[in-house]
Design an enzyme around this catalytic site. Sequence first.
Site, PDB file in Angstrom:
ATOM      1  N   LYS A   1      -5.283  -2.243   6.459  1.00  0.00           N
ATOM      2  CA  LYS A   1      -6.459  -3.100   6.317  1.00  0.00           C
ATOM      3  C   LYS A   1      -7.635  -2.494   7.072  1.00  0.00           C
ATOM      4  CE  LYS A   1      -5.320  -6.599   3.737  1.00  0.00           C
ATOM      5  NZ  LYS A   1      -4.734  -5.787   2.690  1.00  0.00           N
TER       6      LYS A   1
ATOM      7  N   ASP B   1       1.352  -1.847   4.966  1.00  0.00           N
ATOM      8  CA  ASP B   1       0.115  -2.468   4.481  1.00  0.00           C
ATOM      9  C   ASP B   1      -1.011  -2.036   5.415  1.00  0.00           C
ATOM     10  OD1 ASP B   1      -1.474  -4.073   2.842  1.00  0.00           O
ATOM     11  OD2 ASP B   1      -1.282  -5.788   4.182  1.00  0.00           O
TER      12      ASP B   1
ATOM     13  N   ASP C   1       0.823  -1.215   0.000  1.00  0.00           N
ATOM     14  CA  ASP C   1       0.000   0.000   0.000  1.00  0.00           C
ATOM     15  C   ASP C   1       0.852   1.258   0.000  1.00  0.00           C
ATOM     16  OD1 ASP C   1      -2.280  -1.512  -0.014  1.00  0.00           O
ATOM     17  OD2 ASP C   1      -2.569  -1.435   2.154  1.00  0.00           O
TER      18      ASP C   1
END
Length: 579
Positions: A469, A467, A450
């Site tokens: 989420k 990353d 990301d």
Amino acid sequence: MVSKIRTFGWVQNPGKFENLKRVVQVFDRNSKVHNEVKNIKIPTLVKESKIQKELVAIMNQHDLIYTYKELVGTGTSIRSEAPCDAIIQATIADQGNKKGYIDNWSSDGFLRWAHALGFIEYINKSDSFVITDVGLAYSKSADGSAIEKEILIEAISSYPPAIRILTLLEDGQHLTKFDLGKNLGFSGESGFTSLPEGILLDTLANAMPKDKGEIRNNWEGSSDKYARMIGGWLDKLGLVKQGKKEFIIPTLGKPDNKEFISHAFKITGEGLKVLRRAKGSTKFTRVPKRVYWEMLATNLTDKEYVRTRRALILEILIKAGSLKIEQIQDNLKKLGFDEVIETIENDIKGLINTGIFIEIKGRFYQLKDHILQFVIPNRGVTKQLVKSELEEKKSELRHKLKYVPHEYIELIEIARNSTQDRILEMKVMEFFMKVYGYRGKHLGGSRKPDGAIYTVGSPIDYGVIVDTKAYSGGYNLPIGQADEMQRYVEENQTRNKHINPNEWWKVYPSSVTEFKFLFVSGHFKGNYKAQLTRLNHITNCNGAVLSVEELLIGGEMIKAGTLTLEEVRRKFNNGEINF
């Protein structure tokens, strides 16, 4: 008490005034559209005999009061396959006229639009709608006439978000939907999100040509959508001019890119006249504004509580001349809402960003608008309005965060909504760069993490593979996601373009030789520590997980000067980072 909690005042989808007028005209029994829908459209398009007869009978009533369901109907999981079962569905043809009718989601958009402009009125107790005097005048006006345009401009002038857009454009700047969206509505909650323009432009500059259209057309937050739609209406009325805005974007190791954003707007002379009248700064009387309880929060879990709190703040300001923030706080407390000052300040900022003129002088607040009477539903008869745990957490953070802009508190909600993954990753990357002071880039997309961030000028410069989420029930770091991070760490270690031709690791300068990995989410649960330990053993790289709340607190400490990026580096110990 109504069975549904509706949301009004914010419109994302419809843009054609001719279709808006058709919706209003189904409430006017003497209009051609009313008779066309009743006698031709419904008998042709509504296949279920019982529903067809019911809708025709309803349209034959003397007093045309339609319920939400009669107007909007129902849908199916596959929207394109939903049968026609409502009045607005039958009133407007779908794009290309393939089915001859629109779906329930689009119908809801047109209903909200007609209501937002004051052409129809909502009856809370029966969840129904009736035409207003101005709606009847609009219905009877000749298509394309000066009177029709005058009615539309008058209606848009009393719609607060439209006046907010004109206010943001007042000084003549050419602003994109992202410039407008970040200053529209109640920033700091998931119903009013805006993508960071700089990160989006950087993503555009580094995207494949085939992907750029998708990014330009579909990457936007909810407030950006509202800004785009309102800007489109104002453009059609000649109050703003829409035109693409171009940017020069530096790209690593390549010539600078020229990119553009299509939805950008500038105010016109006519728009300035309308704005001056809305402000009461001309010989004309200030235009009264329509405000609804249903527009004071959208996607919140406890929107009843928040809407009522904001409506009461507005009522307090309507009744008073000029009040200190502490006086507003005391008045709210008497009404059963015990709030910290920062929450009240945030609500007032949101009311201003909605398009309500409130003057702030030091600690004093004064309403400068004439607000038409609005209804606060008495929903507390059987259910006491109580703050949720999430709203308590946000209130606590507003009090704690003195240096971090409160718009970032929206990350607390966004991180719990799995449909907001893209907004979360872009906002988190923006936060790391703007607040923490990391360098880096939002990456995202196929075969890329990301984001990638790094330090410059620290005792030991380091990089972090990020990353994010968005997950509703807490993130347990499943093995598939851990394996994906393992792949990114190993790609960065080997840097072999034959393994991954996109070479995302080129974000990091050669001076950065130490690397970490990081997962960011709302909160973590389960066996995530075992996955972090496993990743560390395989890659010999230290990692961590970080909740969005700790992300915000760390940013506050960075800004306050009580935390350094070197100290953050030392917290990557294959567990959860806490500040």
